[in-house]
Design an enzyme around this catalytic site. Structure first.
Site, PDB file in Angstrom:
ATOM      1  CE  LYS A  24      -1.747   1.774   3.923  1.00  0.00           C
ATOM      2  NZ  LYS A  24      -1.896   3.229   4.175  1.00  0.00           N
ATOM      3  CG  ASN A  25       2.762   2.490   3.519  1.00  0.00           C
ATOM      4  OD1 ASN A  25       1.608   2.924   3.494  1.00  0.00           O
ATOM      5  ND2 ASN A  25       3.337   2.090   4.629  1.00  0.00           N
ATOM      6  CB  CYS A 123      -4.058   6.446  11.257  1.00  0.00           C
ATOM      7  SG  CYS A 123      -4.600   4.928  10.441  1.00  0.00           S
ATOM      8  NE  ARG A 128       0.334  10.486  10.353  1.00  0.00           N
ATOM      9  CZ  ARG A 128      -0.012   9.393   9.673  1.00  0.00           C
ATOM     10  NH1 ARG A 128       0.916   8.614   9.186  1.00  0.00           N
ATOM     11  NH2 ARG A 128      -1.275   9.092   9.476  1.00  0.00           N
ATOM     12  CB  ILE A 130       1.834  18.729   5.098  1.00  0.00           C
ATOM     13  CG1 ILE A 130       1.016  20.013   5.237  1.00  0.00           C
ATOM     14  CG2 ILE A 130       0.952  17.499   5.294  1.00  0.00           C
ATOM     15  CD1 ILE A 130       0.086  20.256   4.075  1.00  0.00           C
ATOM     16  CG  ASP A 314       3.624   1.809   9.210  1.00  0.00           C
ATOM     17  OD1 ASP A 314       3.222   2.650  10.041  1.00  0.00           O
ATOM     18  OD2 ASP A 314       3.526   1.978   7.980  1.00  0.00           O
ATOM     19  NE  ARG A 406      -6.771   4.424   5.734  1.00  0.00           N
ATOM     20  CZ  ARG A 406      -5.694   4.826   6.429  1.00  0.00           C
ATOM     21  NH1 ARG A 406      -5.651   4.651   7.728  1.00  0.00           N
ATOM     22  NH2 ARG A 406      -4.681   5.397   5.814  1.00  0.00           N
TER      23      ARG A 406
END
Length: 427
Positions: A24-25, A123, A128, A130, A314, A406
């Site tokens: 996914k990432n 999440c 986080r 930007i 993760d 997800r």
């Protein structure tokens, strides 16, 4: 409204094999790369996940034409083509669902000269910001205005190569600036770039499209801007976090699982932790790996999350679930996100002995976890709770599993095939 939950009757050692899906990432920035060009980009080995659908919707909003198919291995294949950017606005109602939506910012500004992207969601694992994405675009000549919850970036005459020196490592910012720099005039140097394998995967795809990039796998990327990119086909790399999660499933249940398609070379920190905890790991090279844990209790191991090649944040929740059953005490320290211990109260409901002190969690191993109703708070915490449920006596019900959807493709099917008593229910 009925919501999905996952119900697990634990205690079965898992044995069998699991096919690891595309990452996914890696997939999300690869999909965003289509915005850089009017030529088609075909991506194979995509996972069928909620986040892939969310980004597909967002790209369509900007003018991307999407053709869906199946690749030779039965995985999702998408051919993405964006003849022109038809809309510069990435709206809140889409972006709020997924933080990775910010990855459209760099490509749209680079190609179209202007973008307006909602501040992202995702999440709830901490702040986080930007700001590094915006710093990088400013370093390439963009004007940035924050207004009404949106980032409005303008570079009407195009981006210009420059030196982008990140004060801290950021995967998303590295990806955004790497894509934007491909169309900037002149040379861009990204210093203190993130080194995650997903960034190299993006770079390989961009190079197949005609980008000129040096320094893959290092913290210094050099990009020579080009005027346009060409058609390309790229296979998404395997998901090292999914593979690590199922490796923990084998260890925590005292089982043995072969992970087909996993790449041990990009999982070294995770495999080191599992090996030190007493797991036996067999490396099959390009075919994947087998992990087993058959002797005694889990050994307690101290773990600190770090940017790649360190231990991934993760995987923190999954390894914490494993360590709840260790034979001693251990410490897990989270250095990436400040609010990533929200699974601790849920694990303690299952009998775990965990004390949090700031960014560290002290875990005193217990002999047995007990099934309980628990609440998922984010994607990886959800998986940590599933793993705990697989090892616990009795029944565990994990609520709010839309987080899991997800990031994990066909989770119940893959675990059930290895002997797990697991099902999706309505609550």
């Amino acid at each position: 409204m009925a919501l999905d939950a996952i119900q697990i009757r634990g205690g079965n050692p898992l044995r069998g094999s699991i096919q690891i899906s595309g990452a996914k990432n890696a997939a999300l920035p690869l999909m965003a790369a289509t915005l850089l060009s009017d030529a088609p980009l075909t991506l194979t080995n995509l996972p069928r996940l909620a986040d892939i659908g969310t980004l597909t919707s967002l790209l369509a909003q900007h003018g991307t034409e999407v053709t869906e198919g199946v690749d030779a291995n039965g995985s999702l294949q998408l051919t993405l083509r964006t003849p022109r950017i038809t809309e510069i606005l990435a709206p809140y109602d889409i972006v709020r669902k997924m933080r990775a939506s910010i990855l459209v910012l760099g490509p749209i500004v680079a190609r179209h000269g202007e973008a307006k992207v909602s501040l992202p969601g995702g999440c709830a694992i901490g702040n986080r910001p930007i700001d590094l994405h915006l710093k990088g675009l400013k370093d390439l000549g963009a004007d940035i205005i924050l207004e009404d919850g949106y980032v409005h970036a303008k570079a009407p005459n195009g981006l210009v190569g420059g030196v982008v020196n990140f004060p801290i490592v950021s995967v998303g910012a590295t990806e955004n600036i790497l894509m934007a720099a491909c169309l900037a005039r002149g040379t861009t140097i990204i210093e203190n770039a993130a080194r995650e394998p997903e960034i190299a995967d993006l770079a390989y795809c961009l190079m197949a499209m005609g980008a000129q990039i040096d320094g893959l796998g290092t913290d210094r990327l050099v990009i020579e801007g080009v005027t346009s990119l060409r058609p390309a086909t790229h296979a998404v790399m395997p998901d090292r976090i999914e593979a690590g999660s199922y490796a923990v499933a084998a260890a925590i249940t005292g089982g043995k699982i072969t992970l087909h398609g996993a790449r041990p070379d990009i999982m070294l920190a995770t495999l080191d932790v599992l090996r030190n905890a007493g797991a036996e790991i067999t490396d099959h090279g390009a075919e994947g790996l087998t992990i087993a844990h058959s002797t005694g209790r889990i050994r307690g191991i101290d773990v600190v999350t770090q940017p790649f090649p360190g231990f991934p944040t993760d995987m923190q929740a999954q390894v914490m679930a494993l360590m709840t059953l260790c034979d001693s005490a251990c410490m897990i320290t989270e250095t990436i996100f400040e609010n990533r211990f929200m699974h601790v109260p849920e694990l303690t409901r299952m009998g775990a002995d965990i004390t949090v002190h700031g960014s560290s969690a002290m875990i005193r191993g217990v002999r047995q976890l007990t099934g309980a109703p628990v609440m998922a708070t984010d994607l990886r915490a959800s998986m940590g709770l599933v793993l705990a449920g697989l090892a616990a006596t009795g029944t565990t019900t994990v609520n709010r599993v839309y987080h899991l959807d997800r990031g994990y493709e066909r989770l119940e099917d893959k675990l059930r095939a290895c002997g797990a008593d697991i099902e999706r229910i309505k609550t």
